[in-house]
Design a protein around this motif. Structure first.
Motif, PDB file in Angstrom:
ATOM      1  N   ILE A  76       1.105   5.481   3.748  1.00  0.00           N
ATOM      2  CA  ILE A  76       0.264   4.295   3.604  1.00  0.00           C
ATOM      3  C   ILE A  76      -0.933   4.633   2.712  1.00  0.00           C
ATOM      4  O   ILE A  76      -1.522   5.705   2.816  1.00  0.00           O
ATOM      5  N   TYR A  77      -1.289   3.705   1.828  1.00  0.00           N
ATOM      6  CA  TYR A  77      -2.405   3.901   0.894  1.00  0.00           C
ATOM      7  C   TYR A  77      -3.401   2.756   1.006  1.00  0.00           C
ATOM      8  O   TYR A  77      -3.039   1.634   1.375  1.00  0.00           O
TER       9      TYR A  77
ATOM     10  N   THR B 204      -5.586  -4.846   1.737  1.00  0.00           N
ATOM     11  CA  THR B 204      -5.164  -4.118   0.545  1.00  0.00           C
ATOM     12  C   THR B 204      -4.354  -2.873   0.874  1.00  0.00           C
ATOM     13  O   THR B 204      -4.176  -2.017   0.018  1.00  0.00           O
ATOM     14  N   LEU B 205      -3.884  -2.737   2.100  1.00  0.00           N
ATOM     15  CA  LEU B 205      -3.045  -1.602   2.452  1.00  0.00           C
ATOM     16  C   LEU B 205      -1.674  -1.749   1.808  1.00  0.00           C
ATOM     17  O   LEU B 205      -1.152  -2.850   1.659  1.00  0.00           O
ATOM     18  N   SER B 206      -1.090  -0.615   1.423  1.00  0.00           N
ATOM     19  CA  SER B 206       0.260  -0.614   0.865  1.00  0.00           C
ATOM     20  C   SER B 206       1.021   0.581   1.405  1.00  0.00           C
ATOM     21  O   SER B 206       0.426   1.556   1.858  1.00  0.00           O
TER      22      SER B 206
ATOM     23  N   GLY C 267       8.512   7.239  -4.619  1.00  0.00           N
ATOM     24  CA  GLY C 267       9.046   5.970  -4.150  1.00  0.00           C
ATOM     25  C   GLY C 267       8.180   4.806  -4.575  1.00  0.00           C
ATOM     26  O   GLY C 267       7.021   4.960  -4.956  1.00  0.00           O
ATOM     27  N   LYS C 268       8.748   3.591  -4.502  1.00  0.00           N
ATOM     28  CA  LYS C 268       7.992   2.403  -4.864  1.00  0.00           C
ATOM     29  C   LYS C 268       7.031   2.025  -3.740  1.00  0.00           C
ATOM     30  O   LYS C 268       7.372   2.104  -2.564  1.00  0.00           O
ATOM     31  N   VAL C 269       5.821   1.620  -4.124  1.00  0.00           N
ATOM     32  CA  VAL C 269       4.776   1.234  -3.173  1.00  0.00           C
ATOM     33  C   VAL C 269       4.604  -0.273  -3.227  1.00  0.00           C
ATOM     34  O   VAL C 269       4.482  -0.856  -4.310  1.00  0.00           O
ATOM     35  N   GLU C 270       4.600  -0.900  -2.065  1.00  0.00           N
ATOM     36  CA  GLU C 270       4.447  -2.353  -1.980  1.00  0.00           C
ATOM     37  C   GLU C 270       3.394  -2.700  -0.939  1.00  0.00           C
ATOM     38  O   GLU C 270       3.056  -1.882  -0.072  1.00  0.00           O
ATOM     39  N   ALA C 271       2.889  -3.928  -1.040  1.00  0.00           N
ATOM     40  CA  ALA C 271       1.899  -4.402  -0.075  1.00  0.00           C
ATOM     41  C   ALA C 271       2.466  -4.278   1.333  1.00  0.00           C
ATOM     42  O   ALA C 271       3.644  -4.556   1.579  1.00  0.00           O
ATOM     43  N   LEU C 272       1.630  -3.876   2.263  1.00  0.00           N
ATOM     44  CA  LEU C 272       2.069  -3.575   3.618  1.00  0.00           C
ATOM     45  C   LEU C 272       2.152  -4.831   4.474  1.00  0.00           C
ATOM     46  O   LEU C 272       1.258  -5.679   4.460  1.00  0.00           O
ATOM     47  N   ASP C 273       3.239  -4.921   5.206  1.00  0.00           N
ATOM     48  CA  ASP C 273       3.396  -5.965   6.220  1.00  0.00           C
ATOM     49  C   ASP C 273       2.550  -5.558   7.420  1.00  0.00           C
ATOM     50  O   ASP C 273       2.842  -4.578   8.110  1.00  0.00           O
TER      51      ASP C 273
ATOM     52  N   THR D 178       1.780   1.584  -8.050  1.00  0.00           N
ATOM     53  CA  THR D 178       3.057   0.971  -7.669  1.00  0.00           C
ATOM     54  C   THR D 178       4.103   2.022  -7.318  1.00  0.00           C
ATOM     55  O   THR D 178       5.214   1.673  -6.924  1.00  0.00           O
ATOM     56  N   ARG D 179       3.741   3.316  -7.457  1.00  0.00           N
ATOM     57  CA  ARG D 179       4.626   4.391  -7.024  1.00  0.00           C
ATOM     58  C   ARG D 179       3.837   5.397  -6.186  1.00  0.00           C
ATOM     59  O   ARG D 179       2.642   5.566  -6.364  1.00  0.00           O
ATOM     60  N   CYS D 180       4.555   6.034  -5.294  1.00  0.00           N
ATOM     61  CA  CYS D 180       3.946   7.024  -4.402  1.00  0.00           C
ATOM     62  C   CYS D 180       3.698   8.318  -5.163  1.00  0.00           C
ATOM     63  O   CYS D 180       4.614   8.876  -5.778  1.00  0.00           O
TER      64      CYS D 180
END
Length: 323
Positions: A302-303, A292-294, A201-207, A194-196
Motif C-alpha cells: 500500500i502506498y 489517496t491510498l493505492s 506490479g500495477k498500482v491502482e486506487a485502493l478500495d 502507477t507501478r510498484c
C-alpha cells in the motif's frame, strides 16, 4: 617457417567514431581518425565491436561516404565513419541500423542497476530487475519478451542476440534515468506512481473496504539505502574503474548479486498477502490520506503520498524529471 614468410600482410581501414561513441575507445583514439589493421575480409560490425563499441550503440555507418549494413565486408583502404543515434538530424529509415522502436517500451536491467529500476517503475515503466540475473538470462528475457536491455556491461551488449539494448554512460542513478528518458523519448509516456517500485506490479486506487497491510511510501532511497543521492557538494557515486572500454571480462562468471541493491526487489513478485481489514492501517494515515491510498495488485503493498514526496520531486527535478 615457410608459412610465416608467406603470410598475407594485414589490411587497414581508417576509422572515425563520433560523439558519445568515443567513450568506448582508448583516449588516444577519441575525436580523431585512426588506422585499424585486420586480417581477411571481416564484417564492419566485427571490427567496430573489436574496438570496444557495442552494436546497440551504433545507428549509422558510412563506408567511403555511403551507408552500409553491419554485414558489410571490409577489404582494406576504406574510410569508415560510425555514428550514434541522431537527435537533431533526419536520416532515411533505410540508412538506420537500429531496429524499429518497440511499440511499448519495456525494460530489463542488469544486476547493478537496482536504483534505476526503482526510478523507472516510479515513473510507470514496466521494468524487470533482479539482483541475481545471469547474463544468459538477461539476454533470453530481452529477446523473448521484447524488452530493452539496460546495462553498463559492454560485453553483454555485444551479444548478437541482443537487438534492443542501451549502454548507460552515467553512473548516478538519477542521471541514468535522464539518459534513458532522452534516448527513448519517454517524457510523454511518464505515468508516476502507477507501478510498484518494489515488484513492478500495477498500482491502482485502493478500495477502502479491503485493506492489506500497513502502507508504505514511494521512496527509492528506502529500497536502496546504499545508492542514496549524495548531499550537495559531495561527488556522485561512481562504479569502480569505469575507464576501461570492456567493463567485464567475457570469460568471468557474472556477479550473483548487487551489493548496492536490496534482496526484496525481485521478479517474479512475492506471493500476494492475505487481505485484512481497514483497521490494519494506522488511524493517522487513514484519516490524512484515505482518499489517496493505492495498492499494488501483485504484492499487495500500500502506498500514500507521504512527506518525502516534496524531496523526491526536488531530486528528480534536478535532472529535468517532473512528477
Amino acid at each position: 617457417m615457410a608459412s610465416l614468410l608467406h603470410r598475407s600482410p594485414q589490411s587497414t581501414c581508417e576509422f572515425r567514431f563520433y560523439e558519445e561513441l568515443g567513450d568506448f575507445l582508448a583516449p588516444a583514439r577519441r575525436k580523431r581518425s585512426f588506422l585499424h589493421a585486420f586480417d581477411g575480409t571481416p564484417s564492419v560490425k566485427d571490427r567496430i565491436e573489436s574496438l570496444g563499441v557495442p552494436h546497440t550503440e551504433v545507428d549509422l555507418i558510412l563506408v567511403d561516404g555511403e551507408p552500409v549494413p553491419f554485414s558489410h565486408r571490409l577489404t582494406g583502404g576504406e574510410r569508415v565513419a560510425v555514428y550514434p543515434m541522431f537527435e537533431r538530424f533526419e536520416l532515411g529509415e533505410a540508412n538506420r541500423l537500429r531496429p524499429a522502436p518497440l511499440r511499448e517500451p519495456r525494460f530489463v536491467l542488469d544486476v547493478h542497476l537496482g536504483r534505476l529500476a526503482s526510478y523507472l517503475r516510479l515513473l510507470g515503466f514496466d521494468t524487470l530487475y533482479r539482483n541475481d540475473y545471469e547474463d544468459d538470462e538477461l539476454e533470453r528475457i530481452s529477446r523473448a519478451q521484447h524488452r530493452i536491455l539496460l546495462s553498463r556491461d559492454t560485453g553483454l551488449l555485444k551479444r548478437s542476440a541482443v537487438t534492443h539494448g542501451a549502454f548507460l554512460h552515467a553512473t548516478d542513478p538519477r542521471r541514468q534515468l535522464r539518459e534513458v528518458l532522452d534516448r527513448f523519448q519517454l517524457d510523454s509516456r511518464v505515468a508516476p506512481f502507477t507501478r510498484c517500485a518494489r515488484c513492478n506490479g500495477k498500482v491502482e486506487a485502493l478500495d477502502m473496504t479491503s485493506m492489506a497491510q500497513p502502507p508504505d511510501e514511494h521512496d527509492p532511497d528506502r529500497d536502496h539505502p546504499d545508492e542514496r543521492d549524495p548531499p550537495p557538494g559531495e561527488p556522485e557515486r561512481r562504479d569502480p574503474d569505469p575507464g576501461e572500454p570492456e567493463r567485464r571480462d567475457p570469460g568471468r562468471t557474472p556477479p550473483t548479486g548487487d551489493p548496492d541493491s536490496p534482496p526484496d526487489i525481485r521478479d517474479p513478485t512475492p506471493p500476494k498477502p492475505e487481505k485484512k481489514g481497514r483497521n490494519d492501517v494506522p488511524a493517522n494515515v487513514l484519516s490524512g490520506h484515505g482518499a489517496t491510498l493505492s495498492r499494488c495488485g501483485d504484492c499487495g503493498q500500500i502506498y500514500w503520498p507521504g512527506s518525502h514526496l516534496a524531496r523526491l520531486r526536488q531530486r528528480l527535478a534536478e535532472v529535468g524529471v517532473s512528477i
